[in-house]
Design a protein around this motif. Structure first.
Motif, PDB file in Angstrom:
ATOM      1  N   UNK A 235      18.337 -20.266   0.045  1.00 38.65           N
ATOM      2  CA  UNK A 235      18.457 -21.689   0.388  1.00 38.65           C
ATOM      3  C   UNK A 235      19.614 -22.397  -0.318  1.00 38.65           C
ATOM      4  N   UNK A 236      19.892 -22.004  -1.561  1.00 34.95           N
ATOM      5  CA  UNK A 236      20.925 -22.737  -2.310  1.00 34.95           C
ATOM      6  C   UNK A 236      22.328 -22.178  -2.071  1.00 34.95           C
ATOM      7  N   UNK A 237      22.434 -21.154  -1.206  1.00 36.96           N
ATOM      8  CA  UNK A 237      23.755 -20.591  -0.915  1.00 36.96           C
ATOM      9  C   UNK A 237      24.023 -19.290  -1.654  1.00 36.96           C
ATOM     10  N   UNK A 238      23.087 -18.857  -2.511  1.00 35.11           N
ATOM     11  CA  UNK A 238      23.138 -17.491  -3.058  1.00 35.11           C
ATOM     12  C   UNK A 238      21.713 -16.959  -2.994  1.00 35.11           C
ATOM     13  N   UNK A 239      21.582 -15.621  -2.911  1.00 31.84           N
ATOM     14  CA  UNK A 239      20.249 -15.103  -2.570  1.00 31.84           C
ATOM     15  C   UNK A 239      19.174 -15.512  -3.582  1.00 31.84           C
ATOM     16  N   UNK A 240      19.513 -15.420  -4.879  1.00 32.39           N
ATOM     17  CA  UNK A 240      18.455 -15.687  -5.860  1.00 32.39           C
ATOM     18  C   UNK A 240      18.643 -16.970  -6.654  1.00 32.39           C
ATOM     19  N   UNK A 241      19.765 -17.633  -6.481  1.00 34.27           N
ATOM     20  CA  UNK A 241      20.019 -18.917  -7.158  1.00 34.27           C
ATOM     21  C   UNK A 241      20.118 -18.772  -8.675  1.00 34.27           C
ATOM     22  N   UNK A 242      20.130 -17.536  -9.203  1.00 31.78           N
ATOM     23  CA  UNK A 242      20.286 -17.390 -10.662  1.00 31.78           C
ATOM     24  C   UNK A 242      21.432 -16.460 -11.000  1.00 31.78           C
ATOM     25  N   UNK A 243      22.208 -16.014 -10.020  1.00 30.19           N
ATOM     26  CA  UNK A 243      23.258 -15.050 -10.290  1.00 30.19           C
ATOM     27  C   UNK A 243      24.094 -15.550 -11.473  1.00 30.19           C
ATOM     28  N   UNK A 244      24.299 -14.686 -12.461  1.00 32.11           N
ATOM     29  CA  UNK A 244      25.005 -15.104 -13.682  1.00 32.11           C
ATOM     30  C   UNK A 244      24.105 -14.999 -14.903  1.00 32.11           C
ATOM     31  N   UNK A 245      22.843 -15.322 -14.750  1.00 32.27           N
ATOM     32  CA  UNK A 245      21.860 -15.054 -15.802  1.00 32.27           C
ATOM     33  C   UNK A 245      20.771 -14.188 -15.163  1.00 32.27           C
ATOM     34  N   UNK A 246      20.001 -13.499 -15.950  1.00 25.32           N
ATOM     35  CA  UNK A 246      18.947 -12.647 -15.366  1.00 25.32           C
ATOM     36  C   UNK A 246      17.600 -13.042 -15.968  1.00 25.32           C
ATOM     37  N   UNK A 247      16.656 -13.454 -15.138  1.00 24.59           N
ATOM     38  CA  UNK A 247      15.336 -13.799 -15.681  1.00 24.59           C
ATOM     39  C   UNK A 247      14.537 -12.541 -16.026  1.00 24.59           C
ATOM     40  N   UNK A 248      13.524 -12.694 -16.858  1.00 20.33           N
ATOM     41  CA  UNK A 248      12.595 -11.582 -17.115  1.00 20.33           C
ATOM     42  C   UNK A 248      11.567 -11.491 -15.994  1.00 20.33           C
ATOM     43  N   UNK A 249      11.190 -12.657 -15.486  1.00 20.07           N
ATOM     44  CA  UNK A 249      10.239 -12.716 -14.368  1.00 20.07           C
ATOM     45  C   UNK A 249      10.750 -13.743 -13.372  1.00 20.07           C
ATOM     46  N   UNK A 250      10.590 -13.435 -12.104  1.00 20.56           N
ATOM     47  CA  UNK A 250      11.000 -14.401 -11.089  1.00 20.56           C
ATOM     48  C   UNK A 250       9.972 -14.430  -9.968  1.00 20.56           C
ATOM     49  N   UNK A 251       9.624 -15.641  -9.545  1.00 22.81           N
ATOM     50  CA  UNK A 251       8.727 -15.759  -8.396  1.00 22.81           C
ATOM     51  C   UNK A 251       9.541 -16.158  -7.164  1.00 22.81           C
ATOM     52  N   UNK A 252       9.127 -15.677  -6.010  1.00 31.07           N
ATOM     53  CA  UNK A 252       9.720 -16.092  -4.732  1.00 31.07           C
ATOM     54  C   UNK A 252       8.601 -16.266  -3.713  1.00 31.07           C
ATOM     55  N   UNK A 253       8.844 -17.093  -2.722  1.00 26.40           N
ATOM     56  CA  UNK A 253       7.894 -17.281  -1.604  1.00 26.40           C
ATOM     57  C   UNK A 253       8.652 -18.053  -0.522  1.00 26.40           C
ATOM     58  N   UNK A 254       8.017 -18.929   0.185  1.00 24.05           N
ATOM     59  CA  UNK A 254       8.637 -19.785   1.198  1.00 24.05           C
ATOM     60  C   UNK A 254       9.658 -19.021   2.065  1.00 24.05           C
ATOM     61  N   UNK A 255      10.961 -19.116   1.773  1.00 26.61           N
ATOM     62  CA  UNK A 255      11.970 -18.439   2.587  1.00 26.61           C
ATOM     63  C   UNK A 255      11.848 -16.925   2.574  1.00 26.61           C
ATOM     64  N   UNK A 256      11.025 -16.395   1.692  1.00 25.36           N
ATOM     65  CA  UNK A 256      10.811 -14.943   1.649  1.00 25.36           C
ATOM     66  C   UNK A 256      10.260 -14.451   2.982  1.00 25.36           C
ATOM     67  N   UNK A 257       9.224 -15.079   3.459  1.00 23.89           N
ATOM     68  CA  UNK A 257       8.594 -14.637   4.711  1.00 23.89           C
ATOM     69  C   UNK A 257       8.854 -15.576   5.865  1.00 23.89           C
ATOM     70  N   UNK A 258       9.535 -16.707   5.572  1.00 22.67           N
ATOM     71  CA  UNK A 258       9.947 -17.655   6.607  1.00 22.67           C
ATOM     72  C   UNK A 258       8.790 -18.130   7.473  1.00 22.67           C
TER      73      UNK A 258
END
Ligand SMILES: Cc1ncc(COP(=O)(O)O)c(C=O)c1O
Length: 434
Positions: A235-258
């Protein structure tokens, strides 16, 4: 949509759908009977009264590739023919394995395991169990289960459930320069101030255990967790919106299954996988519909469509255009204090007074009335947000259109949004017409 709606529609005719309901559904309000959607096609919702509503929100930032996509329907049909359900703690499926591999690869294997859930809140619950102790941003939303309520930062959502919450969490300020950047303070000084607040809060809650923020997390031995339920998956123009730093845990939903399946996921980094591997070798958590094969098949195909149709790039391109059009149309409106966003996630913060940034009192229901005006008069869905200033007051109108939106649709969305705002707040006078 005609540009002179103001003359033909009167804000006083807008109802917040408060009429008696004969429905057996426990709707959000017992006296609410929302429009009934009998068909969804592309970006339009068709109601039982034959109105076609443009869904700028694709549900709740969900139906990001549009409704009724033939490729996803085909993939789901094939999965139905193979296996529609099995219990994830006992079995795996090719659909689950394929999706997990895709998601891990999408992070360049920086996150290594995937746990598929039935919603964003369930992914948050799984995260809470992984991390156990939380510090989150004030005025942040993480879902609506008791676990998610425990960590979220909107007092208004938590108040009536407080006796049921654990209290094992604390908050730091959100990144909110519109209100919190001090006079004469540089952006760098503001970031330093937030980092210091984070540092101090770690010190306060757990002096022994516990960009600049990730440095603090690392130094304090804390897990860095990103909730990408809304902002993630393109949604923000990059797939994970965190490229550049790496989280230890990340949640996704919404646009995941559309929207083709109720689904969320927790993605787990190496640090945690290693701890589990060295320890109990188990994640003690499951729910009946985790790893649902039909959901996994739908998600995989949705993500292929997003890739094949270049939709992440389109989010960036159309997002810039949306921001430009919103600024042109609403930038000088006396009650639009701030316009902020990235990619295809934009919000207008509505204020009583642009100079003092004073919010409207919550009882005036400004954002909900604009939402109702959009639906009842201008055939558009707008997401009303509340409590952004102090957890109770502070209105937002949020736009989160589908990833495949084009320029003409952006023009239509901005036009109808501005018309709905004007209808409720007045175009230039700032006189509230509620
Ligand atoms: C940032 C964020 N996290 C978590 C959630 C909860 O997701 P769900 O409603 O799928 O449970 C939401 C939902 O709006 C969200 O926006």
């Amino acid at each position: 949509m005609a540009g002179n709606m103001m003359e033909t529609h009167d804000a006083e005719q807008i109802s917040l759908f408060d009429r008696s309901s004969s429905s057996s559904v426990l709707h959000a309000s017992l006296s609410t009977e929302p429009p009934s959607i009998v068909r969804a096609e592309g970006h339009y919702l068709h109601t039982s009264t034959r109105t076609a509503i443009y869904d700028t929100l694709n549900g709740a930032a969900v139906s990001c590739i549009g409704d009724n996509h033939p490729r996803v329907k085909r993939a789901m049909q094939q999965q139905l023919n193979a296996v529609e359900y099995c219990f994830a703690p006992h079995f795996t499926t090719p659909a689950y394995e394929k999706l997990a591999r895709f998601l891990v690869d999408s992070t360049n294997r920086q996150l290594q395991k995937v746990f598929v859930t039935g919603s964003g809140s369930e992914a948050i619950e799984a995260t809470i169990k992984m991390a156990r102790q939380f510090m989150t941003r004030d005025r942040s939303y993480y879902g609506n289960t008791l676990g998610a309520l425990d960590i979220l930062g909107y007092e208004a959502w938590r108040t009536i459930y407080k006796p049921l919450l654990s209290g094992y969490m604390s908050h730091v300020s959100p990144c909110y320069p519109y209100h919190d950047l001090r006079q004469g303070e540089s952006t760098q000084a503001y970031v330093e101030r937030l980092a210091q607040e984070l540092e101090d809060e770690f010190q306060r809650v757990s002096p022994r255990t516990l960009g600049r923020m990730t440095e603090v997390y690392e130094r304090r031995g804390a897990l860095f967790i990103l909730d990408g339920v809304f902002a993630g998956m393109g949604r923000t123009g990059s797939l994970h919106a965190w490229e550049g730093v790496v989280p230890d845990l990340q949640t996704v939903a919404k646009g995941l299954g559309a929207g083709y399946a109720p689904v969320g996921a927790l993605m787990v980094g190496k640090k945690i996988v290693d701890v589990l591997d060295r320890g109990t070798k188990a994640f003690v958590h499951f729910q009946t519909y985790d790893g649902h094969p039909l959901a996994c098949a739908a998600v995989y195909e949705v993500q292929q469509v997003i890739h094949d149709e270049g939709l992440v790039e389109n989010c960036g391109k159309m997002g810039d255009y949306l921001g430009e059009r919103l600024r042109a149309q609403l930038g000088t409106h006396p009650n639009v204090g701030d316009l902020r966003g990235r990619g295809l996630a934009w919000a207008s913060e509505l204020v009583k007074d642009r100079n003092t940034k004073e919010p409207f009192p919550v009882k005036q229901k400004v954002a909900p009335t604009i939402h109702a005006a959009g639906l009842q008069k201008f055939e558009i869905v707008l997401l009303p947000g509340g409590g952004v200033v102090d957890g109770v007051n502070g209105d937002l109108v949020v736009l989160a259109p589908a990833y495949d939106i084009n320029r003409e649709e952006v023009d239509l969305v901005v036009q109808r949004t501005a018309t709905a705002i004007d209808c409720v707040l007045g175009p230039t006078t700032g006189v509230v017409r509620l």
